[in-house]
Design an enzyme around this catalytic site. Structure first.
Site, PDB file in Angstrom:
ATOM      1  N   TYR A   1      40.008  48.814  39.690  1.00 39.27           N
ATOM      2  CA  TYR A   1      39.224  48.659  40.911  1.00 39.27           C
ATOM      3  C   TYR A   1      39.778  47.514  41.765  1.00 39.27           C
ATOM      4  CZ  TYR A   1      35.183  47.919  43.957  1.00 39.27           C
ATOM      5  OH  TYR A   1      34.362  47.763  45.048  1.00 39.27           O
TER       6      TYR A   1
ATOM      7  N   SER B   1      36.309  44.922  49.382  1.00 38.23           N
ATOM      8  CA  SER B   1      35.367  44.460  48.367  1.00 38.23           C
ATOM      9  C   SER B   1      35.592  42.979  48.124  1.00 38.23           C
ATOM     10  CB  SER B   1      35.575  45.218  47.059  1.00 38.23           C
ATOM     11  OG  SER B   1      34.792  44.657  46.016  1.00 38.23           O
TER      12      SER B   1
END
Length: 124
Positions: free
Chosen positions: A29, A16
């Site tokens: 996250y 990501s």
């Protein structure tokens, strides 16, 4: 992949943009995506002797149910909430297919795909 004949294969990890530049209030996250980057690097190194290639795709704002909230605005490091652009998720799939179709003597270590006007470059 180590025990098959012929030995080897390709691993593509889902990273990501948050592995490089996190969003506010995303500690869990972001921590997981940092770990994927370490996993990618270690697997690339350890997999060499087994003809295993490992790369990572870092996807930013692909239009999916997860990013639907972007059109309503998301918090920024500046404290502002702004709408962020998305792009067709099929383009991310095309990038994965590109990586997967390379011969094992060639590897894309990291690739970032995102909406052109996403505020990623100015986030850090």
């Amino acid at each position: 992949m180590k025990s098959q004949d012929p030995m080897g294969g390709r691993i593509i990890n889902n990273g990501s943009i948050s592995a490089y530049t996190p969003r506010p209030d995303s500690v869990a996250y972001t921590a997981t995506k940092h770990s994927i980057t370490g996993l990618t690097k270690s697997t690339s190194l350890d997999g060499r002797k087994y003809n295993i290639a490992c790369g990572q795709i870092d996807i930013g704002n692909a239009a999916t149910p997860m990013t639907a909230r972007m059109s309503g605005g998301v918090p920024q490091a500046s404290g502002l909430t702004i709408e962020e652009p998305t792009y067709d998720v099929n383009h991310a799939a095309d990038a994965v297919v590109f990586m997967a179709n390379l011969p094992l003597d060639t590897n894309v270590q990291f690739i970032t795909i995102m909406a052109t006007k996403m505020p990623y470059a100015g986030r850090g």
